[in-house]
Design a protein around this motif. Structure first.
Motif, PDB file in Angstrom:
ATOM      1  N   LEU A  73      29.743 -40.665 -17.226  1.00 65.21           N
ATOM      2  CA  LEU A  73      29.395 -39.054 -17.302  1.00 65.21           C
ATOM      3  C   LEU A  73      28.990 -38.798 -18.371  1.00 65.21           C
ATOM      4  O   LEU A  73      27.877 -37.923 -18.600  1.00 65.21           O
ATOM      5  N   LEU A  74      29.622 -39.046 -19.443  1.00 63.28           N
ATOM      6  CA  LEU A  74      29.312 -38.689 -20.954  1.00 63.28           C
ATOM      7  C   LEU A  74      27.724 -39.145 -21.336  1.00 63.28           C
ATOM      8  O   LEU A  74      27.135 -38.499 -21.955  1.00 63.28           O
ATOM      9  N   SER A  75      27.782 -40.249 -20.761  1.00 71.10           N
ATOM     10  CA  SER A  75      26.239 -40.863 -21.097  1.00 71.10           C
ATOM     11  C   SER A  75      24.910 -40.102 -20.183  1.00 71.10           C
ATOM     12  O   SER A  75      23.719 -40.497 -20.610  1.00 71.10           O
ATOM     13  N   THR A  76      25.362 -39.286 -19.281  1.00 73.70           N
ATOM     14  CA  THR A  76      24.357 -38.700 -18.411  1.00 73.70           C
ATOM     15  C   THR A  76      24.044 -37.230 -18.662  1.00 73.70           C
ATOM     16  O   THR A  76      23.390 -36.518 -17.800  1.00 73.70           O
ATOM     17  N   ILE A  77      24.852 -36.709 -19.496  1.00 73.17           N
ATOM     18  CA  ILE A  77      24.801 -35.294 -19.853  1.00 73.17           C
ATOM     19  C   ILE A  77      24.433 -35.302 -21.414  1.00 73.17           C
ATOM     20  O   ILE A  77      24.513 -36.029 -22.192  1.00 73.17           O
ATOM     21  N   VAL A  86      33.072 -29.080 -22.725  1.00 69.82           N
ATOM     22  CA  VAL A  86      34.364 -29.204 -21.981  1.00 69.82           C
ATOM     23  C   VAL A  86      34.959 -30.401 -21.969  1.00 69.82           C
ATOM     24  O   VAL A  86      36.075 -30.456 -22.176  1.00 69.82           O
ATOM     25  N   ILE A  87      34.233 -31.400 -21.654  1.00 68.46           N
ATOM     26  CA  ILE A  87      34.775 -32.681 -21.685  1.00 68.46           C
ATOM     27  C   ILE A  87      35.381 -33.132 -22.811  1.00 68.46           C
ATOM     28  O   ILE A  87      36.455 -33.663 -22.869  1.00 68.46           O
ATOM     29  N   ARG A  88      34.576 -32.801 -24.238  1.00 64.05           N
ATOM     30  CA  ARG A  88      35.280 -33.341 -25.269  1.00 64.05           C
ATOM     31  C   ARG A  88      36.395 -32.648 -25.633  1.00 64.05           C
ATOM     32  O   ARG A  88      37.467 -33.034 -26.097  1.00 64.05           O
TER      33      ARG A  88
END
Length: 92
Positions: A73-77, A86-88
């Motif tokens: 997910l992190l690599s795609t945004i 938000v994820i961080r």
């Protein structure tokens, strides 16, 4: 003091009574979904320990799977996007 005597002394300090072992097994049993959801609350000590190992392995696998999904997910945004922020914040 010899190392053998020292090891014997430390073993004596760690010994548990049968009642303490039964109490710990009961606590483990309450944490295990496979045993907790049964109609009968009785399970042998070996069954509780086997289920504990199985459950811990499944939790490790779930953590690995979620970590992999999060990495993907992190690599795609975009790093500067609101979603990344938000994820961080959830990870920290």
């Amino acid at each position: 003091m010899s190392s053998r005597r020292s090891a014997q002394s430390s073993n004596e300090a760690v010994r548990l009574t049968d009642a303490q072992i039964l109490q710990l097994l009961s606590k483990l049993q309450q944490l295990l979904p496979e045993i907790r959801n049964r109609r009968s609350n009785k399970a042998s000590a070996s069954k509780v320990l086997q289920e504990t190992c199985k459950y811990v392995r499944s939790l490790h696998k779930e953590i690995d799977d979620l970590s992999e999904r999060l990495s993907h997910l992190l690599s795609t945004i975009d790093d500067e996007s609101p979603e990344a922020s938000v994820i961080r914040s959830l990870i920290m």
